[in-house]
Enzyme design. Sequence first.
Site, PDB file in Angstrom:
ATOM      1  N   ASP A   1      -3.404   4.319  -2.143  1.00 57.66           N
ATOM      2  CA  ASP A   1      -4.346   4.771  -1.106  1.00 57.66           C
ATOM      3  C   ASP A   1      -4.319   6.295  -1.026  1.00 57.66           C
ATOM      4  O   ASP A   1      -3.672   6.870  -0.158  1.00 57.66           O
ATOM      5  CB  ASP A   1      -3.937   4.115   0.229  1.00 57.66           C
TER       6      ASP A   1
ATOM      7  N   ARG B   1       3.000  -1.069  10.823  1.00 58.12           N
ATOM      8  CA  ARG B   1       4.106  -1.120  11.775  1.00 58.12           C
ATOM      9  C   ARG B   1       4.424  -2.478  12.404  1.00 58.12           C
ATOM     10  O   ARG B   1       5.610  -2.753  12.639  1.00 58.12           O
ATOM     11  CB  ARG B   1       3.900  -0.024  12.833  1.00 58.12           C
TER      12      ARG B   1
ATOM     13  N   ASP C   1     -13.450  14.328  -5.107  1.00 54.93           N
ATOM     14  CA  ASP C   1     -13.515  15.486  -5.993  1.00 54.93           C
ATOM     15  C   ASP C   1     -14.727  15.317  -6.907  1.00 54.93           C
ATOM     16  O   ASP C   1     -15.502  14.363  -6.738  1.00 54.93           O
ATOM     17  CB  ASP C   1     -12.198  15.597  -6.786  1.00 54.93           C
TER      18      ASP C   1
ATOM     19  N   LYS D   1       0.835  -1.212   0.000  1.00 55.56           N
ATOM     20  CA  LYS D   1       0.000   0.000   0.000  1.00 55.56           C
ATOM     21  C   LYS D   1       0.865   1.256   0.000  1.00 55.56           C
ATOM     22  O   LYS D   1       1.663   1.484   0.902  1.00 55.56           O
ATOM     23  CB  LYS D   1      -0.931   0.014   1.216  1.00 55.56           C
TER      24      LYS D   1
ATOM     25  N   THR E   1     -12.127   5.872  10.425  1.00 54.58           N
ATOM     26  CA  THR E   1     -12.213   5.354  11.798  1.00 54.58           C
ATOM     27  C   THR E   1     -11.755   6.385  12.826  1.00 54.58           C
ATOM     28  O   THR E   1     -11.982   6.218  14.008  1.00 54.58           O
ATOM     29  CB  THR E   1     -11.380   4.068  11.957  1.00 54.58           C
TER      30      THR E   1
ATOM     31  N   LYS F   1      -7.369   8.094  -1.498  1.00 54.73           N
ATOM     32  CA  LYS F   1      -8.716   8.500  -1.055  1.00 54.73           C
ATOM     33  C   LYS F   1      -9.242   9.724  -1.814  1.00 54.73           C
ATOM     34  O   LYS F   1      -9.453  10.797  -1.259  1.00 54.73           O
ATOM     35  CB  LYS F   1      -8.719   8.793   0.452  1.00 54.73           C
TER      36      LYS F   1
END
Length: 239
Positions: free
Chosen positions: A61, A218, A66, A34, A125, A63
């Site tokens: 990614d 991570r 528009d 990603k 989230t 997002k």
Amino acid sequence: MQARDRIVLALDVNTSQEAVALVKDLIGCIGVFKVGMQLFSSTGPDIVKRINDMGGRVFVDLKFHDIPNTVAAAGRVLTRLNCYMFNVHAAGGKEMMGRVAAEVADEASRLSTEPPLVLAVTVLTSISRLELENEIFISGITLEDLAVKWALMAKEAGLSGVVCSPQEITAIREACGQDFKIVTPGIRPAWAEKNDQKRITTPRQALDMGADFIVIGRPITEAENPREAAEKIIGELEA
Ligand code: C5P
């Protein structure tokens, strides 16, 4: 699909050197890499090509949010770049989602390639119910119900799936059926640091609840031995 193909590694690093080193180390045990706004802002689209050349699939990614024409045009560019999946905000509306889905399909057929999976981001989230009401001015609906409504709208518009929190997997799977792709972050193996993630799920739990892809960063990228950490997660998924 094998367990390893369901893992999406978040390459949240600043430079292409760091990203390429991780891909080299992890190719073969990670299904999708990603590239988010941090890395993309540093390297530009070249990183997608580099990861593809190394044999990796890429989730861009960014997002998009528009007007329909702009998002659809960006979708065509990502299709030509041969990205495996990318995402747009469901809040951009049904017309925008419909346009990008249709133009991605058209561009892929023009090139005789596989179209990327186009995913909708439902509710971030990081947004609480209070923020939804007081800052985005959407009230009278729970976060879960809103996520399901947006997921259904994305499906009707022709999108391939959604990115959602593990808390919403079950409801979205039930509403949108088996063929709709569900990608979820907020994943932590029992042995890993939580970092800043709050409501977390283990890789196994997320797949058991019905996720197709799990996004992990991570716990792998900051492990002393990233490859070993990835193999450990695959072992848990296959058990
Ligand atoms: O390192 P970690 O596993 O927390 O990385 C999770 C990745 O998923 C990051 O790239 C983060 O931006 C992304 N993400 C998230 N929560 C969301 C949406 C995306 O953690 N709601």
